[in-house]
Scaffold this active site. Structure first.
Site, mmCIF file in Angstrom:
data_model
loop_
_atom_site.group_PDB
_atom_site.id
_atom_site.type_symbol
_atom_site.label_atom_id
_atom_site.label_comp_id
_atom_site.label_asym_id
_atom_site.label_seq_id
_atom_site.Cartn_x
_atom_site.Cartn_y
_atom_site.Cartn_z
ATOM 1 N N SER C 45 -56.168 -89.158 -12.943
ATOM 2 C CA SER C 45 -56.131 -89.962 -11.737
ATOM 3 C C SER C 45 -57.557 -90.009 -11.214
ATOM 4 O O SER C 45 -58.209 -88.971 -11.078
ATOM 5 C CB SER C 45 -55.180 -89.337 -10.713
ATOM 6 O OG SER C 45 -54.969 -90.228 -9.651
ATOM 7 N N GLU C 46 -58.067 -91.205 -10.948
ATOM 8 C CA GLU C 46 -59.503 -91.339 -10.653
ATOM 9 C C GLU C 46 -59.920 -90.573 -9.410
ATOM 10 O O GLU C 46 -61.090 -90.235 -9.256
ATOM 11 C CB GLU C 46 -59.887 -92.824 -10.524
ATOM 12 C CG GLU C 46 -59.264 -93.487 -9.311
ATOM 13 C CD GLU C 46 -59.486 -94.994 -9.277
ATOM 14 O OE1 GLU C 46 -59.663 -95.589 -10.340
ATOM 15 O OE2 GLU C 46 -59.467 -95.565 -8.188
ATOM 16 N N ASN C 47 -58.961 -90.261 -8.536
ATOM 17 C CA ASN C 47 -59.311 -89.501 -7.337
ATOM 18 C C ASN C 47 -59.497 -88.014 -7.610
ATOM 19 O O ASN C 47 -59.761 -87.253 -6.687
ATOM 20 C CB ASN C 47 -58.273 -89.719 -6.226
ATOM 21 C CG ASN C 47 -56.861 -89.420 -6.662
ATOM 22 O OD1 ASN C 47 -56.496 -89.683 -7.804
ATOM 23 N ND2 ASN C 47 -56.062 -88.868 -5.775
ATOM 24 N N GLY C 48 -59.386 -87.587 -8.871
ATOM 25 C CA GLY C 48 -59.877 -86.254 -9.176
ATOM 26 C C GLY C 48 -58.972 -85.262 -9.878
ATOM 27 O O GLY C 48 -59.071 -84.055 -9.608
ATOM 28 N N SER C 87 -65.224 -87.304 -11.934
ATOM 29 C CA SER C 87 -64.162 -88.196 -12.388
ATOM 30 C C SER C 87 -64.764 -89.420 -13.074
ATOM 31 O O SER C 87 -64.302 -89.841 -14.141
ATOM 32 C CB SER C 87 -63.310 -88.622 -11.184
ATOM 33 O OG SER C 87 -62.149 -89.281 -11.616
#
Lengths: 217, 218, 218, 217
Positions: C45-48, C87
């Site tokens: 998930s790109e948010n980490g 990320s």
């Protein structure tokens, strides 16, 4: 999906002439077992990218003493006179890179960036032959990304998937090198069950690690 | 008081409460012994820690906690560890208040050479180029001469560490401040005359009407 | 089977054991429900976080663990968390095996537009431009048409997400592969003819002699 | 050397017209108390650098709704139609930046780098008006560093010196922003005695943090 590989097999994947990033800072946090096995298997013509070559006959200094290194990219060889001698004698080609620039060039290689813009080295011999660029009226060197065929790194703990944690100053160049090589071989002090390393303490994610070797048998 | 002690004690006076400070290997590390009372200074070691301090006692060395020379060290409560990339973000990014570095040569432009003697000694620059480029304040701590020959020159003839002008030069003879006008003699050591400093210096020194004596604790 | 299910099931077949995969918000997230048995896929998930999975049960949502839309999620054993810089090192640096993204338009050059409709809808590109630039494989998962109008065009007229050619386009009607020669029709959905796909597509399609039917689990 | 500051005082240091970086991702890991206090104190003409503006009236969306924002640098405003409306109406100037480029530009600002060389955005509207540079035969955009007067960040735990740890996806932009502003104000869920956060779990070092506010009174 365990990444655990026997020491001899993991190191056998590295051919003569390969380019290797090796973690560690004056031998602290270096993959000692992998280095010993490289020497034992008689690997040669290596290009090494590392912060330093430790001390004579110690750690990366073992590869220097064994004559296994053809080219070296490092920031400091002051505590290993054997490296300096091989450099002055023309046996090893040495590229000296400011330490912060070395770290960023490796990072750029792993992060898909085109290079590093730094003021470090502007107007010095480090700038020779390099592109410069002006941004907001200030001049920066364009330092190119570094990548390697293999990264040989050392971790404190690993889980079987290859998630890694590091300890204090043994961390140094290990996490950044883990992102900048085609194949990553990690040596770990301890291999623990998957799920035991809390997600916030995973500093190298498993997906970038290819082979895992335990520090001791 | 020997040369190194004079230099270390004088440099220590430059550090302020709350400063983040990097000390080069060798002479600069002596500075930690002479910090003014009542101030807290955070020492960064470029290999990845803030809050470094000397080992408090024998027997507590750990493989994973060393200074930039590979010597076991210890940390204060409230220390933080990080990788080499982050270490140099702090250094290059202007977060470091003071760096104290050794020197081979400093010149009238305040430029420093401290990383190689071509054909003879090629240690490499390590973190020095980033430290000089990035620290808010650069202090050179070095002996005034080497085997009798001046190290403070009209123009460095060894490869430069950076084109950035350093902020202060502290030797066993004097404290010198590089400025737009040139090198200003700020202080002389106890028992040393202005004439002696000028004689030991190749560079032109700007000498104010009065030059105070370094005040060092015993 | 509805349109979205067809697309999600077909995209799921593209994921291989051990892959690191990023799924865009919306339709692409359905893919997790239809993974082939016996393979392990790591979802970033790109948010980490790597190792994201849907919440297993009600009542275990935590404020500090969400997907890129801000919806509570959970993680597998062996997950790792990181900041936004890391990320996108993973995304831009070629560490991501597959990204599955929604699309507004794809054209004959295989270029994707999916982040804005000037003057009307300006959501911003979020991570999409980095995902398309950096992932090893880019799969566009979208409906074949929007309100009857083709989305696979000769030339995108909305702002591009990247000049990089995407690797595969999966719709409810077809699977299409952009190549040097143009868009190749790889598969048609069950009950759909080649002629129907061509009619719903503005771009020229390269149609092989035989076009197999998508094989989907029930 | 405690950095703990009363909420009202910490926020009062921020003048109208200031440039603020604000951590968080769709409101997760944002400094909610600091944002609420900015609104309460009626701050205006702010430039905000943040990943997004959350949802209408929520988190950074509160600043948007209050009309406090003059300029916004963000990667995504798709879930806040109020921001899009203010943008289309010309009330807010919005610069949309690819998320990875946004993270790297902030990082460059904090790391003393001259800019970011990225292939992301090449050939798109993002490239308009920007320098490009060729490195090893490939073209990259030169994206300029970002810095702010203040960074408003949110941490899971802090010690009194200002060392910070983060939790899972609440980390996001917080650590990088902590390095890229003249003054850093951190809001922490818990403030613990110095020495309680293990050095390897310190993700933002105390020396970069100026003021510390507890999340609850």
């Amino acid at each position: 999906m365990s990444k655990v590989t026997a020491l001899e097999q993991a190191v056998a994947k590295i051919p003569d002439g390969a380019t290797l990033m090796i973690g560690g800072f004056m031998g602290v946090g270096s993959p000692h077992r992998l280095i010993d096995e490289l020497v034992r298997q008689g690997r040669k013509d290596l290009t090494i990218i590392a912060n330093d070559t430790a001390r004579p006959g110690v750690d990366i200094g073992k590869l220097i003493r064994a004559g296994a290194v053809k080219r070296l990219v490092a920031s400091h060889i002051g505590l290993n006179p054997e490296t300096q001698k091989q450099m002055i004698d023309g046996q090893i080609e040495v590229e000296l890179v400011p330490q912060g620039t070395l770290a960023e060039r490796i990072r750029a290689g792993g992060a898909g960036l085109g290079g590093v813009l730094t003021a470090t080295g502007v107007g010095t011999t480090v700038a020779e032959g390099k592109q410069t660029i002006d941004v907001k009226g200030k001049t920066f060197l364009v330092e190119e990304p570094l990548r390697a065929d293999f990264a040989l790194i050392s971790a404190w703990r690993a889980d079987y998937y290859g998630n890694l944690s590091y300890e204090l100053t043994a961390r140094n160049f290990n996490p950044v090198m883990a992102l900048a090589a085609d194949t990553v071989i990690a040596e770990a002090g301890e291999i623990v069950p998957v799920g035991l390393i809390p997600p916030d303490q995973v500093e190298t994610v498993s997906v970038v690690v290819d082979h895992l070797v335990a520090r001791s048998n | 008081m020997d040369e190194k002690t004079i230099i270390a004690k004088r440099v220590a006076q430059e550090l302020k409460d709350g400063n983040l400070v990097n000390l080069g290997i060798g002479l600069p590390t002596l500075v930690t012994k002479y910090l003014p009372a009542g101030i807290q200074v955070f020492f960064q070691s470029e290999n990845g820690v803030i809050g470094m301090q000397p080992l408090p006692e024998p027997g507590v060395a750990a493989d994973a906690l060393t200074d930039a020379g590979g010597t076991p060290t210890s940390i204060i409560p409230g220390a933080g560890a990080f990788d080499s990339v982050t270490s140099f973000c702090l250094i290059r990014g202007g977060h470091l208040d003071v760096t104290v570095l050794g020197g081979l040569q400093v010149d009238e432009a305040g430029q420093l050479a401290n990383w190689m003697v071509p054909g003879k000694m090629v240690p490499g620059m390590g973190g020095a180029m980033d430290l000089v480029s990035g620290a808010k304040r650069v202090i050179v701590a070095m002996t005034h001469t080497a085997k009798g020959a001046p190290k403070i020159l009209k123009k460095c003839n060894l490869p430069l560490t950076s084109v950035r002008r350093v902020d202060l030069v502290v030797t066993e003879l004097a404290v010198i401040q590089p400025t737009d006008e040139g090198l200003v003699l700020l202080e002389v050591a106890d028992g040393v005359t202005v004439e002696q400093v000028v004689a030991a210096t190749e560079a032109r020194l700007i000498v104010p009407a009065t030059v105070p004596t370094m005040q060092l604790a015993a």
